[in-house]
Design a protein around this motif. Structure first.
Motif, PDB file in Angstrom:
ATOM      1  N   LYS A 184      31.430  78.613  42.289  1.00  0.00           N
ATOM      2  CA  LYS A 184      32.160  77.343  42.272  1.00  0.00           C
ATOM      3  C   LYS A 184      32.214  76.889  43.724  1.00  0.00           C
ATOM      4  O   LYS A 184      32.947  77.459  44.529  1.00  0.00           O
ATOM      5  N   PRO A 185      31.413  75.886  44.072  1.00  0.00           N
ATOM      6  CA  PRO A 185      31.404  75.432  45.470  1.00  0.00           C
ATOM      7  C   PRO A 185      32.809  75.107  45.967  1.00  0.00           C
ATOM      8  O   PRO A 185      33.590  74.461  45.285  1.00  0.00           O
ATOM      9  N   GLY A 186      33.126  75.609  47.148  1.00  0.00           N
ATOM     10  CA  GLY A 186      34.431  75.382  47.755  1.00  0.00           C
ATOM     11  C   GLY A 186      35.462  76.435  47.416  1.00  0.00           C
ATOM     12  O   GLY A 186      36.405  76.658  48.173  1.00  0.00           O
ATOM     13  N   LEU A 187      35.298  77.113  46.278  1.00  0.00           N
ATOM     14  CA  LEU A 187      36.271  78.118  45.854  1.00  0.00           C
ATOM     15  C   LEU A 187      35.917  79.505  46.377  1.00  0.00           C
ATOM     16  O   LEU A 187      36.776  80.209  46.898  1.00  0.00           O
ATOM     17  N   VAL A 188      34.656  79.876  46.257  1.00  0.00           N
ATOM     18  CA  VAL A 188      34.253  81.262  46.527  1.00  0.00           C
ATOM     19  C   VAL A 188      34.001  81.524  48.006  1.00  0.00           C
ATOM     20  O   VAL A 188      33.720  80.611  48.776  1.00  0.00           O
ATOM     21  N   ASP A 189      34.134  82.803  48.341  1.00  0.00           N
ATOM     22  CA  ASP A 189      33.852  83.305  49.689  1.00  0.00           C
ATOM     23  C   ASP A 189      34.671  82.581  50.754  1.00  0.00           C
ATOM     24  O   ASP A 189      34.189  82.276  51.836  1.00  0.00           O
ATOM     25  N   ARG A 190      35.920  82.308  50.427  1.00  0.00           N
ATOM     26  CA  ARG A 190      36.850  81.637  51.334  1.00  0.00           C
ATOM     27  C   ARG A 190      38.218  82.295  51.178  1.00  0.00           C
ATOM     28  O   ARG A 190      38.605  82.676  50.085  1.00  0.00           O
ATOM     29  N   VAL A 191      38.934  82.419  52.268  1.00  0.00           N
ATOM     30  CA  VAL A 191      40.278  83.010  52.230  1.00  0.00           C
ATOM     31  C   VAL A 191      41.281  81.893  51.986  1.00  0.00           C
ATOM     32  O   VAL A 191      41.354  80.919  52.735  1.00  0.00           O
TER      33      VAL A 191
END
Length: 142
Positions: free
Chosen positions: A41-48
Motif C-alpha cells: 500500500k503506497p505510503g503505508l508500508v516501510d514507514r514508522v
C-alpha cells in the motif's frame, strides 16, 4: 556405454530430469506476488508511524512490506505480528491469536488515521510519520 547409460545421458542432456523443478519456480513467483498484493500500500508500508494522540508517548507502528507489523512504544516491549490488506481501505493484524481489523480512514505522506474494530467498539487512532532522529521522551515517575 550400455544402452541404459546412453538413454540416461541423452535424457539428462535434454533436461528431462529437470522439468520437475519448473512448477515450483512458477509457484514461488505466484506466492510472492500474492503476498506482495496483500502488503503493498503506497505510503503505508516501510514507514514508522508514531501515535499523534493519547496519554502514553512513543506508541509506534511499522507495517513492513514483508507482512510483518512492528509495534513498539517507549513504555512497553515491542511486538511482531503478521498483517495484511483485506481491501483497498482495510487491513488486519493478529495479536495473541486474535485478529484486529482496521479501516484506513485517511492516508497521506504525513498522517495515517485508522478505525480499529475492537469487538462492538470502534476506536480511532491517529498517527504521524515519525521524524528522524526520534528519542522517547522521559516518562514522569510517580
Amino acid at each position: 556405454m550400455t544402452s541404459k547409460a546412453a538413454v540416461f545421458a541423452l535424457l539428462a542432456m535434454w533436461g528431462v530430469g529437470s522439468t520437475a523443478c519448473l512448477p515450483a519456480f512458477a509457484e514461488d513467483s505466484v506466492t510472492e506476488s500474492a503476498t506482495e498484493s496483500k502488503t503493498s500500500k503506497p505510503g503505508l508500508v516501510d514507514r514508522v508511524w508514531t501515535k499523534a494522540d493519547g496519554d502514553l508517548p512513543g506508541v509506534m507502528k511499522i507495517f513492513l512490506s514483508d507482512g510483518t507489523l512492528v509495534q513498539d512504544s517507549c513504555w512497553e516491549t515491542h511486538r511482531l505480528s503478521p498483517w495484511e490488506l483485506t481491501s483497498e481501505t482495510a487491513l488486519k493484524w493478529n495479536e495473541d491469536g486474535m485478529d484486529i481489523a482496521a479501516d484506513i480512514v485517511s492516508l497521506s505522506d504525513g498522517e495515517l488515521v485508522l478505525n480499529l474494530k475492537l469487538g462492538s467498539d470502534t476506536v480511532e487512532e491517529k498517527y504521524v510519520s515519525a521524524s528522524v532522529p526520534y528519542l522517547c521522551p522521559d516518562i514522569p515517575k510517580s
